[in-house]
Motif scaffolding. Structure first.
Motif, PDB file in Angstrom:
ATOM      1  N   GLU A  84       0.835  -1.199   0.000  1.00 13.37           N
ATOM      2  CA  GLU A  84       0.000   0.000   0.000  1.00 13.37           C
ATOM      3  C   GLU A  84       0.876   1.257   0.000  1.00 13.37           C
ATOM      4  OE1 GLU A  84      -3.704   1.252  -0.537  1.00 13.37           O
ATOM      5  OE2 GLU A  84      -3.106  -0.844  -0.272  1.00 13.37           O
ATOM      6  N   LYS A  87       2.464   1.929  -3.333  1.00 10.79           N
ATOM      7  CA  LYS A  87       1.453   2.401  -4.265  1.00 10.79           C
ATOM      8  C   LYS A  87       1.146   3.879  -3.993  1.00 10.79           C
ATOM      9  CE  LYS A  87      -3.129   1.215  -5.745  1.00 10.79           C
ATOM     10  NZ  LYS A  87      -4.335   0.574  -5.242  1.00 10.79           N
ATOM     11  N   GLU A  91       1.507   7.293  -6.257  1.00 13.70           N
ATOM     12  CA  GLU A  91       0.377   8.189  -6.498  1.00 13.70           C
ATOM     13  C   GLU A  91       0.716   9.612  -6.085  1.00 13.70           C
ATOM     14  OE1 GLU A  91      -3.111   4.850  -5.945  1.00 13.70           O
ATOM     15  OE2 GLU A  91      -2.853   6.396  -4.411  1.00 13.70           O
ATOM     16  N   LYS A 108       3.322   3.956 -11.823  1.00 11.67           N
ATOM     17  CA  LYS A 108       2.486   2.902 -11.254  1.00 11.67           C
ATOM     18  C   LYS A 108       3.118   1.526 -11.537  1.00 11.67           C
ATOM     19  CE  LYS A 108      -2.359   1.603 -10.950  1.00 11.67           C
ATOM     20  NZ  LYS A 108      -2.208   0.245 -11.511  1.00 11.67           N
ATOM     21  N   ASP A 112       4.318  -1.332  -8.884  1.00 10.07           N
ATOM     22  CA  ASP A 112       3.913  -2.744  -8.906  1.00 10.07           C
ATOM     23  C   ASP A 112       5.140  -3.641  -8.896  1.00 10.07           C
ATOM     24  OD1 ASP A 112       1.349  -1.983  -8.936  1.00 10.07           O
ATOM     25  OD2 ASP A 112       1.026  -2.265 -11.099  1.00 10.07           O
ATOM     26  N   THR A 115       6.680  -3.755  -5.534  1.00 14.13           N
ATOM     27  CA  THR A 115       5.870  -4.569  -4.636  1.00 14.13           C
ATOM     28  C   THR A 115       6.198  -6.037  -4.824  1.00 14.13           C
ATOM     29  OG1 THR A 115       4.155  -2.943  -5.014  1.00 14.13           O
ATOM     30  CG2 THR A 115       3.500  -4.955  -3.889  1.00 14.13           C
TER      31      THR A 115
END
Lengths: 476, 322
Positions: A84, A87, A91, A108, A112, A115
């Protein structure tokens, strides 16, 4: 004029077209490029999947069961939370920098990727050990544990860690202090998982302390409430500038002046060093007078300076474009403006001409490189001084100290470049004045150097000291 | 028409007077030798002619202009302190020098190759300069001085460090340049080289001009007017002084005497009268060498002590053997 450029071209080629230069200049950015490419290749690689179990030896009797129950849940929640965070950071960057859609998508995708790569997925369970368990035996098992990724052959449920919670962890001593717990882990346990286990058991202990305290119970409080009460608010500072409000970029903002400074120093020093080496070489190989039969000393020196400055521009170009490429890649282009680069080149020219002229003069005065060292020390000090005051200047780019230094000849291009990338914009009137001072300085140094050069190139024997050099400048 | 004209040229380095009030005229098309021992001021004078250093006082005209800078492309200069870029290829070096001397780019490389061919270095075009022997490097430097076909060629100590074969080659090349109508100046401390080549001599010692003129006139002026005689019987040596017209007879070796006649006696006549008066193994009119003349001029014709003459002779010999 033609001859000057012929000299410049030969100097440029003789420096650039050597194995040492090609390796030294192209290799670092090339390797950075390869590294970035490799990151792309790793895009689909996943973080390790760890499976196994943790034995919790609870001597307090208050923590064990709760800890066993919450450990797998905590680890899962931690992974989710990290994902989170990444991400959100992406953002936030998109929002702060007002990224266009394509760059936003890129950010983005990067998130990913991170992550996937950084967060291990864990299938870890915990079991309660007897309070009088033989610890040495457990440690022995840990020592030989081999952690395998899921799917690999081997023990599917190895012992990953042993936590020992002493009585003192939940019961305060006479002074009101709580004790700690011990965690023994297997070799090569993923650090992320180890930290998860530490955190989870630690939290379990804190919960047990709160739950077992009679005063808390009497007041009707629970651990969740106490924790949220104690959490420190976490904020992002907002910088108020003349042009409006913006979020602080923090550390990144510090890196920009540093990057500029390194770029300037590397190119100026490389330029100067190469130039001096070639002058000394021409003297020691006695090719100098042959050259002087065809060109005047001034033509020769100017040509050499031009040629070596072209080398410096090449270095700036290569590293600068790598820098710009990475700024684009990391979507940080707003940190520098095209004007910044124009100014950077302006200050580079001032600094490079000054340095090159000094180096040419030194090179012409000595017979071999070894003798140049004593004369070079003060020149090198010029480039080291800005490093020493780097921190002061970048913390307060518009302080009286920084402003004063910006107008001190010889030093000022370096100081201005440091301030250029700083967090506060430089008052616009300072650039023309600083550039003017830089230009006048470099022309003056060039003039003096030409005099030394003319006398020095044909002088063999005992190398002169500073006094003699100044005498040469005054002569003729 | 004079290629070089120098009036009252003086240059000092600190307390040392390197060149003192020098006058010199080099006629166009001549082959002029600057001679003098090491430290005489040859290189300093040449550097001033080339506008590499500037005189303290005096006037200088090169190819009709007040400074060599204005006609650098018409001058070929081979300095005494000369070398090559060690890491550069021979062809690239000569092309670079050609460019600096204003040869148009199109014909430079052709010139370079043909000169290398002539110098016997056709395969060295692609070699690095440091791979060449010292003699070969000298030839490359010589090419760099002459490849742009200058009107005036100045060669400073061009023969030093060359073996006899290459000396000969350079001598031929100098002669060729001279025959093509170019003015050639070369400096040397080896006087016999000058004697073999030059038509003009310029002699300098400790910054002062000693002699200046054509080789013929100098040799004539310093004709020793003496004859070397080696009688078959050494006992006859003592009788030499009694021959009519003889001023003096001095030993010039174990069995030889140097016999001097008065100015009025014709040398051919003098030789005949010697042969008539005794049986001889050798009779020879003595010719002055430039070295003898130099020593005479520096030390005065007869006044100086014998040891001074020997010292100076040794100094010259030491310089030549370097």
């Amino acid at each position: 004029m033609n001859r000057m450029f012929a000299v410049a071209w030969r100097e440029f080629v003789s420096v650039v077209w050597t194995r040492g230069f090609l390796l030294g200049v192209f290799l670092p950015p090339l390797m950075t490029g390869i590294a970035i490419f490799a990151v792309f290749l790793l895009k689909n690689m996943e973080g390790p999947r760890v499976q196994g179990h943790v034995v919790i030896v609870d001597q307090s009797g208050l923590v064990g069961e709760a800890a066993v129950k919450r450990l797998p849940e905590d680890l899962a929640a931690r992974s989710k939370e990290k994902a989170e965070q990444i991400k959100k950071a992406a953002e936030k960057a998109t929002e702060t920098f007002k990224l266009p859609p394509d760059q936003a998508a890129q950010a983005k995708a990067m998130a990913d990727m991170q992550t996937k790569q950084m967060i291990p997925s864990a299938e870890v369970r915990a079991e309660l050990g007897a309070p009088d368990q033989d610890l040495d035996k457990l440690k022995e098992i840990l020592r030989t544990t081999e952690i395998k990724a899921k799917g690999e052959s081997g023990n599917a449920d190895p012992l990953l860690a042993v936590a020992v919670i002493p009585k003192g962890a939940t019961e305060p001593d006479a002074e009101g202090k709580f004790g700690v717990f011990d965690l023994f882990v297997a070799p090569k346990l993923d650090i992320e998982i180890q930290q998860g286990i530490e955190r989870s058991i630690g939290d379990a202990i804190v919960d047990a302390r709160i739950a077992s305290d009679s005063r808390v119970k009497a007041a009707g409080l629970d651990s969740k409430f106490l924790r949220s009460m104690l959490a420190r608010p976490n904020i992002d500072a907002v910088t108020i500038t003349k042009s409006g409000e913006r979020k602080s970029i923090g550390e990144l903002q510090m890196l920009v002046p540093m990057g500029f400074m390194i770029l300037l120093m590397v190119s100026v020093m490389t330029t100067g060093q190469y130039l001096m080496t070639t002058v000394v070489e021409e003297k020691s190989s006695r090719v100098m007078e042959i050259l002087l039969s065809a060109v005047s000393p001034m033509q020769l020196m100017t040509g050499k300076i031009l040629g070596h400055m072209a080398v410096g521009v090449l270095i700036i170009g290569i590293y600068g474009s790598v820098g710009i490429a990475s700024l684009i890649y990391f979507a940080l282009t707003q940190l520098v403006t095209p004007m910044t680069f124009v100014l950077l080149i302006g200050y580079f020219i001032c600094a490079a001409v000054t340095m090159a002229a000094l180096m040419a003069a030194i090179g012409s005065a000595v017979n071999e490189l070894r003798e140049a060292q004593t004369l070079m020390t003060p020149v090198i000090m010029i480039t080291i001084l800005p490093w020493m005051i780097w921190f002061v200047i970048q913390r307060a780019p518009n302080s009286p100290l920084a402003t004063t230094l910006s107008f001190i000849p010889v030093l000022n291009p370096y100081v201005m470049v440091l301030r250029l990338g700083g967090s506060e914009p430089i008052p616009s009137w300072q650039h023309p004045i600083a550039l003017l001072i830089g230009a006048v300085t470099s022309i003056t140094v060039l003039w003096g150097a030409a005099k030394i050069f003319r006398i020095g190139v044909l002088m063999y024997g005992k190398p002169p000291n500073f006094k003699t050099l100044i005498k040469w400048v005054r002569m003729a | 028409m004079l290629s070089i004209e120098i009036r009252g040229l003086t240059k000092t380095f600190g307390p040392k007077v390197a060149v003192n009030n020098l006058d010199l005229s080099v006629p166009q098309g001549s082959l002029c030798g600057f001679i003098g021992p090491n430290g005489a001021g040859k290189t300093t004078t040449i550097r001033m002619i080339m506008s590499i250093i500037f005189p303290d006082s005096g006037e200088l005209r090169v190819l009709g202009r007040p400074s060599a800078v204005e006609s650098k492309d018409r001058i070929g200069y081979l300095p005494e302190e000369r070398g090559v870029y060690r890491k550069m290829k021979v062809g690239a070096f000569l092309n670079y020098m050609g460019k600096l001397k204003g040869i148009d780019a199109a014909s430079t490389d052709k010139k370079v190759r043909s000169w290398l061919e002539r110098m016997g270095l056709p395969n060295e075009y692609k070699k690095k300069c440091e791979e060449l022997s010292k003699g070969m490097q000298q030839k490359v430097q010589f090419i760099s001085a002459v490849m742009h076909e200058p009107d005036l060629l100045i060669l400073d100590e061009v023969f030093s460090g060359l073996d006899p074969v290459n000396r000969r080659l350079i001598r031929e090349l100098i002669d060729e340049q001279h025959k093509a109508g170019r003015t050639v100046i070369f400096s040397t401390h080896a006087m016999f080289e000058a004697e073999q080549l030059c038509d003009q001599i310029f002699m300098i010692h400790k910054g002062n001009k000693m002699l200046d003129g054509s080789l013929q006139s100098i040799l004539a002026k310093f004709d020793p007017r003496s004859i070397l005689v080696e009688p078959t019987d050494p006992a006859d040596l003592d009788r030499l002084a009694t021959i009519p017209g003889v001023i003096s007879s001095q030993p010039a070796g174990k069995t030889t005497h140097e016999v001097r006649f008065s100015e009025t006696v014709d040398p051919a006549h003098a030789m005949r009268s010697i042969i008539d008066s005794m049986p001889v193994r050798r009779v020879e009119v003595k010719r002055a060498t430039l070295e003898d003349i130099f020593i005479d001029v520096v030390l005065g014709r007869s006044g100086a002590a014998h040891t001074d003459r020997e010292n100076l002779r040794n100094e010259l010999a030491a310089a030549s053997s370097e």
